[in-house]
Write a protein that holds these residues in place. Structure first.
Motif, PDB file in Angstrom:
ATOM      1  N   ILE A   1      -3.991  -9.468  -6.072  1.00 57.19           N
ATOM      2  CA  ILE A   1      -4.500  -9.159  -4.740  1.00 57.19           C
ATOM      3  C   ILE A   1      -5.768  -9.968  -4.432  1.00 57.19           C
ATOM      4  O   ILE A   1      -5.934 -10.485  -3.328  1.00 57.19           O
ATOM      5  CB  ILE A   1      -4.713  -7.628  -4.557  1.00 57.19           C
ATOM      6  CG1 ILE A   1      -5.112  -7.283  -3.119  1.00 57.19           C
ATOM      7  CG2 ILE A   1      -5.724  -7.055  -5.524  1.00 57.19           C
ATOM      8  CD1 ILE A   1      -3.976  -7.299  -2.145  1.00 57.19           C
TER       9      ILE A   1
ATOM     10  N   TYR B   1      -6.235  -7.512   4.936  1.00 59.42           N
ATOM     11  CA  TYR B   1      -4.950  -7.961   4.394  1.00 59.42           C
ATOM     12  C   TYR B   1      -4.025  -8.437   5.518  1.00 59.42           C
ATOM     13  O   TYR B   1      -3.382  -9.486   5.418  1.00 59.42           O
ATOM     14  CB  TYR B   1      -4.300  -6.821   3.594  1.00 59.42           C
ATOM     15  CG  TYR B   1      -2.970  -7.188   2.975  1.00 59.42           C
ATOM     16  CD1 TYR B   1      -2.910  -8.035   1.865  1.00 59.42           C
ATOM     17  CD2 TYR B   1      -1.772  -6.710   3.504  1.00 59.42           C
ATOM     18  CE1 TYR B   1      -1.695  -8.386   1.306  1.00 59.42           C
ATOM     19  CE2 TYR B   1      -0.555  -7.057   2.948  1.00 59.42           C
ATOM     20  CZ  TYR B   1      -0.514  -7.896   1.834  1.00 59.42           C
ATOM     21  OH  TYR B   1       0.688  -8.239   1.282  1.00 59.42           O
TER      22      TYR B   1
ATOM     23  N   PHE C   1       0.833  -1.207   0.000  1.00 60.69           N
ATOM     24  CA  PHE C   1       0.000   0.000   0.000  1.00 60.69           C
ATOM     25  C   PHE C   1       0.861   1.247   0.000  1.00 60.69           C
ATOM     26  O   PHE C   1       1.906   1.290   0.657  1.00 60.69           O
ATOM     27  CB  PHE C   1      -0.913   0.022   1.237  1.00 60.69           C
ATOM     28  CG  PHE C   1      -1.704  -1.247   1.408  1.00 60.69           C
ATOM     29  CD1 PHE C   1      -2.469  -1.758   0.368  1.00 60.69           C
ATOM     30  CD2 PHE C   1      -1.664  -1.945   2.606  1.00 60.69           C
ATOM     31  CE1 PHE C   1      -3.189  -2.939   0.520  1.00 60.69           C
ATOM     32  CE2 PHE C   1      -2.381  -3.122   2.764  1.00 60.69           C
ATOM     33  CZ  PHE C   1      -3.150  -3.627   1.725  1.00 60.69           C
TER      34      PHE C   1
ATOM     35  N   PHE D   1      -9.571  -2.403   4.487  1.00 60.49           N
ATOM     36  CA  PHE D   1      -8.831  -3.272   3.571  1.00 60.49           C
ATOM     37  C   PHE D   1      -7.501  -3.691   4.202  1.00 60.49           C
ATOM     38  O   PHE D   1      -7.102  -4.852   4.141  1.00 60.49           O
ATOM     39  CB  PHE D   1      -8.593  -2.521   2.256  1.00 60.49           C
ATOM     40  CG  PHE D   1      -8.133  -3.400   1.129  1.00 60.49           C
ATOM     41  CD1 PHE D   1      -9.011  -4.294   0.529  1.00 60.49           C
ATOM     42  CD2 PHE D   1      -6.822  -3.341   0.664  1.00 60.49           C
ATOM     43  CE1 PHE D   1      -8.585  -5.113  -0.509  1.00 60.49           C
ATOM     44  CE2 PHE D   1      -6.395  -4.160  -0.365  1.00 60.49           C
ATOM     45  CZ  PHE D   1      -7.279  -5.044  -0.957  1.00 60.49           C
ATOM     46  N   HIS D   2      -6.848  -2.733   4.855  1.00 61.28           N
ATOM     47  CA  HIS D   2      -5.590  -3.039   5.541  1.00 61.28           C
ATOM     48  C   HIS D   2      -5.805  -4.123   6.589  1.00 61.28           C
ATOM     49  O   HIS D   2      -4.974  -5.013   6.764  1.00 61.28           O
ATOM     50  CB  HIS D   2      -5.030  -1.787   6.239  1.00 61.28           C
ATOM     51  CG  HIS D   2      -4.654  -0.694   5.280  1.00 61.28           C
ATOM     52  ND1 HIS D   2      -4.294   0.568   5.679  1.00 61.28           N
ATOM     53  CD2 HIS D   2      -4.592  -0.681   3.922  1.00 61.28           C
ATOM     54  CE1 HIS D   2      -4.019   1.313   4.618  1.00 61.28           C
ATOM     55  NE2 HIS D   2      -4.199   0.568   3.539  1.00 61.28           N
TER      56      HIS D   2
ATOM     57  N   ASP E   1      -4.588   4.525  -2.563  1.00 58.37           N
ATOM     58  CA  ASP E   1      -6.015   4.629  -2.235  1.00 58.37           C
ATOM     59  C   ASP E   1      -6.606   3.371  -1.620  1.00 58.37           C
ATOM     60  O   ASP E   1      -7.564   2.804  -2.140  1.00 58.37           O
ATOM     61  CB  ASP E   1      -6.851   4.965  -3.492  1.00 58.37           C
ATOM     62  CG  ASP E   1      -6.466   6.307  -4.053  1.00 58.37           C
ATOM     63  OD1 ASP E   1      -6.137   7.194  -3.241  1.00 58.37           O
ATOM     64  OD2 ASP E   1      -6.477   6.444  -5.288  1.00 58.37           O
ATOM     65  N   THR E   2      -6.021   2.890  -0.566  1.00 55.86           N
ATOM     66  CA  THR E   2      -6.659   1.770   0.129  1.00 55.86           C
ATOM     67  C   THR E   2      -7.101   2.276   1.502  1.00 55.86           C
ATOM     68  O   THR E   2      -6.527   3.221   2.033  1.00 55.86           O
ATOM     69  CB  THR E   2      -5.675   0.608   0.319  1.00 55.86           C
ATOM     70  OG1 THR E   2      -4.462   1.117   0.875  1.00 55.86           O
ATOM     71  CG2 THR E   2      -5.381  -0.088  -0.993  1.00 55.86           C
ATOM     72  N   ASP E   3      -8.138   1.651   2.060  1.00 53.88           N
ATOM     73  CA  ASP E   3      -8.615   2.161   3.345  1.00 53.88           C
ATOM     74  C   ASP E   3      -8.307   1.201   4.481  1.00 53.88           C
ATOM     75  O   ASP E   3      -7.803   0.099   4.283  1.00 53.88           O
ATOM     76  CB  ASP E   3     -10.125   2.475   3.277  1.00 53.88           C
ATOM     77  CG  ASP E   3     -10.925   1.233   2.942  1.00 53.88           C
ATOM     78  OD1 ASP E   3     -10.374   0.109   3.050  1.00 53.88           O
ATOM     79  OD2 ASP E   3     -12.096   1.374   2.557  1.00 53.88           O
TER      80      ASP E   3
ATOM     81  N   SER F   1       2.358  -2.349  -5.570  1.00 53.64           N
ATOM     82  CA  SER F   1       1.731  -1.529  -4.522  1.00 53.64           C
ATOM     83  C   SER F   1       0.494  -0.829  -5.055  1.00 53.64           C
ATOM     84  O   SER F   1       0.349  -0.619  -6.249  1.00 53.64           O
ATOM     85  CB  SER F   1       2.726  -0.496  -3.997  1.00 53.64           C
ATOM     86  OG  SER F   1       2.981   0.467  -4.996  1.00 53.64           O
ATOM     87  N   PHE F   2      -0.388  -0.523  -4.170  1.00 47.77           N
ATOM     88  CA  PHE F   2      -1.650   0.116  -4.528  1.00 47.77           C
ATOM     89  C   PHE F   2      -1.832   1.404  -3.741  1.00 47.77           C
ATOM     90  O   PHE F   2      -1.539   1.453  -2.549  1.00 47.77           O
ATOM     91  CB  PHE F   2      -2.836  -0.801  -4.220  1.00 47.77           C
ATOM     92  CG  PHE F   2      -2.702  -2.151  -4.834  1.00 47.77           C
ATOM     93  CD1 PHE F   2      -3.120  -2.384  -6.131  1.00 47.77           C
ATOM     94  CD2 PHE F   2      -2.128  -3.197  -4.111  1.00 47.77           C
ATOM     95  CE1 PHE F   2      -2.973  -3.637  -6.708  1.00 47.77           C
ATOM     96  CE2 PHE F   2      -1.983  -4.452  -4.678  1.00 47.77           C
ATOM     97  CZ  PHE F   2      -2.399  -4.674  -5.975  1.00 47.77           C
TER      98      PHE F   2
END
Lengths: 599, 385
Positions: free
Chosen positions: B291, B43, B19, B39-40, B34-36, B31-32
């Protein structure tokens, strides 16, 4: 015999020959619709891609005509390129008639004429057909006039068809039945059969395509090939429909195949006559010719250790292609390889592509060369097809190069451009004629080595695809030919040497140097690239030394990615040829051939 | 073999956090943006599962001596989640008291509270993606932080008790001058970190900077310039007391990255998370880099997308081309101990050639890259694959 019709389809390239053949097979049910690949008869992948026929296919077609009788139509395919004129002529010799396909939007072209001449030479009945009639730009009346005017054949009743759309196919079939003469021949005479093609089959040996004129052939016969003077026992006979179908015999007037444990195609040459060993015909059929290659180049295994595999593959291809010659040769730069002879550049490209595709072999080809006649001071002559073999210039009196007569047909608005092109290629115009109000035929004498590279492509592009070309060898002529050498890091690389006309040497040399500069990767040291004639350097480029070749970052333990990169690099190195201390990628050899004079 | 020996086999663990707040313009890592938080969390939970399932396979055989949480930008995860991850390792593996536990962090994502929390969670080392102290170059790279934020984060980390800090720097950017780079190096040294990584920019296909170059917007720096920067950096770092121990890494004595050294020494490491790579017990493997697959993979091997049992010759060639990345090079006695073979019996031809080209140098015990070999290391490594 009276219900047999043996015919070919002839056309200028792209006028729809193969499409018509496909449609005939489909209409008559020989090939089911669902099995219909685009252009069924061109069954080599390569042929489909290039839209040309290389190996022939021949097919027996049962046809119930409108008169209620059933006919056997034998369609005999012909190759579609100027490189294969002799093969076309032998296929035509096996027929009594030829369907002449003319594109109704384009009209008569150089190859149309060339093919018609060949067909007339074999006394064939010619049935003109106007194709692509569905297109808005079709001008059937104008093209009919053109056919009558230029070729002198009555085109009044020519079927108007669209092979693509399946329009008018029945008319063509009826036309064949009505107008192609039934074969004549003596069923009880001494066997005379014409070989018009052959291919090698792993199980059956050479499969010979033959047209029987007199007598008949059956299994168990001992046949004799009259020109190659060899006897063989027939193991199978049959016909194609379109796959091989064994039968009891092939009779007078029929077309079929013969297997006789013949080991290579060169032993069953196109044009040879088959007779019975026990009761031979007094003389062979006319027209046999042992074809001579016009263009030579060196073919080398990309990896030295593959020499034997390349040899096997080349032998296998030769088994299937009597026009393809080879003999071993050695190059200081490339090691052990072969000097190969081809009918033309297309033939050469096809063979090389087949080596790569069918045998999965990487090969390096050297500059194609025509055969030069070198006249020595002592009056003797030498035929040189490999630039490296050019004798010491001091011993040479003069060099002669092959000249061809080229017939170029174009719409009149391109006359200026094409004359310029021919001029650039050292052409001499013989004369020019207006075939119709708008179409012109230019007759030129051109050095063959100017034609073999990209003349045809240049002609096409300068005439927006409307120009067409046909050429044949006429004679040797003295010419100012020089040997252009290429030096890498001051060492001569024989594989890049070429024989060129003096007037072209500078451009050619500059082009090769520039190309090599693009392709040769940087080394740890600077590499001069030079083109020279004798001791005189006429062009030079430099590949600068590299300074950096690193993977700076190690991606979180991803060793496999790094290993792959390194392996690729190593693989790339393996694909390089070492000349002294310089490594040259293989594509360099092909790239230097892609010379465009107009740049 | 003695059971005791096996039990103490050391293992490094790499944990991948894919992220970022924003993708950098040169980056082609997994890597991405804009993840919230939710989601973290999912993961992290998946990685916890993965750690648990690996530990069952490893069955208490290993003792973990390094953990490296990398990315992406691991520091954008909440300290609680990072703590959960380390706890998952502590719960399942023996971890040495003096283990090196690194987190990668980007300036601008760090607060005093966060850093203290990292420290409390067990992290002993911070690797900070400074990349440059020049605002223009930072912008060209698409970094989200300012030079001031690097200084701030660095001193905050010190205050939080981190006594082992790495600064990552990148050089060789389009248009970068020698002066700019020397200033970057001097500034980095001025902060007195324990470790400095200095990477020559690699233009990766598909990155924004790649497109700038292809479209002619910017021009790559000439290789010669890049190399001058590289060697100047080595010289300056050495003078300042940083030992140049790997192509792109220098450290004060005793602070070479123990985790990264495992990659170059053919030691065991386990990769956890999306697209992570492992080398454990002679087997190389990679997790899926999809993912969605990773998130749904609930079986032990569902996450593994690639696996390769190294042959002896794979191991040997990797030992050589990875080992040569280290400036100490490879030691012939160690080589013999590891493989029971004489290095020169295997590689004399290649090696002599490379020595002849001036890319390698040797003495009785070791073989290493020369100064020129550092610039052309792929030429060397590719001879050994």
């Amino acid at each position: 015999m009276k219900n047999i019709r043996n015919f070919s389809i002839i056309a200028h390239i792209d006028h729809g020959k193969s499409t018509l053949a496909d449609r005939i097979l489909q209409t008559t049910g020989v090939v089911a619709d669902r099995d219909m690949k685009e252009q069924f008869l061109d069954n080599m992948e390569l042929e489909r891609e290039r839209g040309i026929t290389i190996k022939l296919q021949t097919t027996r077609i049962p046809y119930k005509a409108k008169n209620g009788e059933t006919y056997v139509l034998n369609l005999i395919d012909t190759p579609g390129h100027v490189d294969f004129t002799y093969e076309v002529s032998r296929s035509l010799a096996a027929c009594e008639g030829a369907v002449l396909v003319v594109d109704a939007t384009q009209g008569v072209e150089a190859q149309t004429l060339a093919n018609v001449y060949l067909a007339l030479n074999e006394n064939l009945e010619i049935l003109p057909v106007l194709n692509k009639i569905d297109l808005a730009s079709a001008e059937p009346e104008r093209v009919k006039d053109e056919i009558e005017e230029i070729i002198g054949i009555d085109a009044t009743n020519a079927p108007l068809i669209s092979a693509k759309e399946g329009i008018g196919i029945a008319d063509v079939l009826e036309d064949i039945v009505a107008n192609v003469p039934a074969p004549s021949g003596d069923p009880d005479g001494k066997l005379k059969a014409l070989i018009f093609d052959s291919y090698y089959d792993n199980y059956k040996g050479v499969v010979v395509y033959a047209r029987v004129f007199d007598g008949s052939i059956r299994k168990g016969d001992i046949i004799r090939l009259m020109n190659s003077k060899k006897d063989h026992e027939v193991t199978e006979v049959g016909y194609f429909s379109p796959g091989p179908v064994p039968s009891d015999s092939i009779e007078s007037g029929e077309v079929g195949y013969i297997c006789a444990a013949i080991k290579q195609v060169a032993d069953a040459r196109v044009g040879d006559t088959i007779t019975l060993a026990a009761d031979p015909a007094p003389e062979p059929l006319p027209g046999y010719k042992k074809v001579q290659p016009m263009v030579y180049c060196g073919v080398y295994p990309a990896e030295g250790e593959k020499y034997e595999s390349v040899k096997d593959a080349i032998e296998k291809l030769q088994v299937n292609d009597a026009a393809f010659h080879f003999e071993p040769e050695t190059s200081a730069a490339l090691g052990f390889g072969f000097r190969c002879g081809f009918l033309g550049l297309l033939h050469m490209e096809i063979i090389v592509e087949r080596l790569e595709r069918e045998f999965d072999l990487a090969v390096i080809t050297t500059s194609p060369s025509v055969v030069y006649k070198v006249v020595m001071n002592d009056g003797t002559t030498e035929m040189i097809q490999n630039p490296s073999n050019l004798p010491d210039p001091l011993r040479i009196e003069h060099i002669e190069e092959p000249i061809v007569k080229a017939d170029i047909m174009i719409p009149k608005e391109y006359v200026g451009t094409v004359m310029e092109l021919a001029q650039e290629r050292r052409g001499r115009m013989l004369h020019m004629e207006y075939i119709t109000e708008n179409r012109v035929q230019l007759h030129y004498e051109l050095p063959l080595n100017e034609v073999i590279y990209d003349f045809f492509d240049a002609l096409k592009s300068k005439t927006r695809g409307y120009g067409s070309l046909d050429y044949e060898f006429i004679r040797y002529e003295p010419s100012k030919i020089v040997k252009l050498d290429i030096l890498l890091n001051r060492e001569q690389v024989d594989a890049f040497s070429m024989l060129v006309h003096e007037s072209k040497a500078y451009y050619r040399g500059r082009f090769v140097c520039e190309k090599l500069k693009e392709i040769i990767p940087r080394h740890q040291f600077e590499i001069p690239i030079q083109a020279s004639i004798g001791q005189k350097v006429i062009a030079r480029e430099t590949v600068s030394a590299y300074r950096k070749d690193v993977i700076a970052k190690c991606y979180g333990g991803d060793i496999s990615r790094k290993r792959k990169l390194l392996e690729k690099q190593k693989e790339g190195k393996k694909r390089m040829r070492q000349f002294g201390s310089v490594e040259v990628p293989q594509e360099a050899f092909t790239a230097v051939l892609k010379f465009d004079e107009n740049k | 073999m003695e059971y005791k020996y096996i039990r103490e086999k050391p293992l490094g663990i790499y944990i991948h956090i894919p992220f970022c707040i924003k993708k950098c313009r040169y980056c082609d890592f997994l890597s991405f943006a804009d993840t919230d938080r939710s989601f973290h969390e999912i993961y992290t939970a998946k990685m916890t599962d993965e750690i648990a399932s690996w530990s069952l396979i490893h069955n208490n055989m290993y003792t973990v001596d390094t953990i490296f949480v990398g990315g992406g930008t691991p520091s954008i995860l909440s300290p609680e989640l990072l703590c959960d991850l380390l706890d998952a390792v502590f719960a399942r593996y023996r971890v040495r008291e003096d283990a090196e536990i690194t987190i990668e962090a980007n300036p601008g994502t760090l607060t005093p509270e966060k850093l203290t929390a990292f420290r409390n969670a067990g992290f002993t080392r911070i690797s900070m993606g400074a990349q440059s102290f020049d605002p223009g170059l930072l912008k060209m790279m698409g970094r989200i932080h300012t030079p001031e934020e690097i200084f701030e984060s660095f001193s905050t980390a010190r205050k939080a008790g981190f006594d082992n800090i790495n600064l990552d720097l990148i050089f060789g950017l389009p248009g970068e001058t020698q002066k700019q780079w020397m200033k970057d190096i001097d500034t980095a040294i001025g902060l007195t970190p324990e470790h400095i990584s200095f990477y020559s920019l690699q233009i990766e296909e598909g990155t924004e900077i790649y497109h700038d170059i292809v479209s002619g917007k910017v021009e790559t720096l000439p290789d010669l310039e890049d190399r001058i920067m590289y060697h100047n950096a080595i010289e300056t770092l050495t003078e300042a007391g940083y030992g140049h121990y790997e192509i792109s890494n220098a450290a004060r004595p005793g602070f070479a990255s123990r985790h990264n050294l495992k990659y170059w020494s053919l030691d065991d490491y386990l990769g956890v998370g999306l697209g992570a790579h492992s080398y454990v017990n002679g087997v190389r493997s990679a997790n899926t880099n999809q993912i969605s697959d990773y998130m749904s993979g609930n079986t032990d091997h569902g996450r593994i997308s690639w696996l390769h049992k190294n042959s002896e010759s794979d191991d040997i060639s990797e030992y050589v081309f990875l080992g040569l990345r280290k400036t100490e090079g490879i030691n012939f006695d160690h080589f013999r101990q590891a493989f029971g073979k004489n290095f020169w019996d295997l590689y004399s031809e290649e090696t002599e050639k490379l020595i002849g080209r001036g890319l390698l140098e040797r003495d009785d015990h070791t073989l290493r890259l020369t100064r020129l070999g550092l610039d052309l290391s792929n030429q060397v490594f590719s001879e050994y694959v």
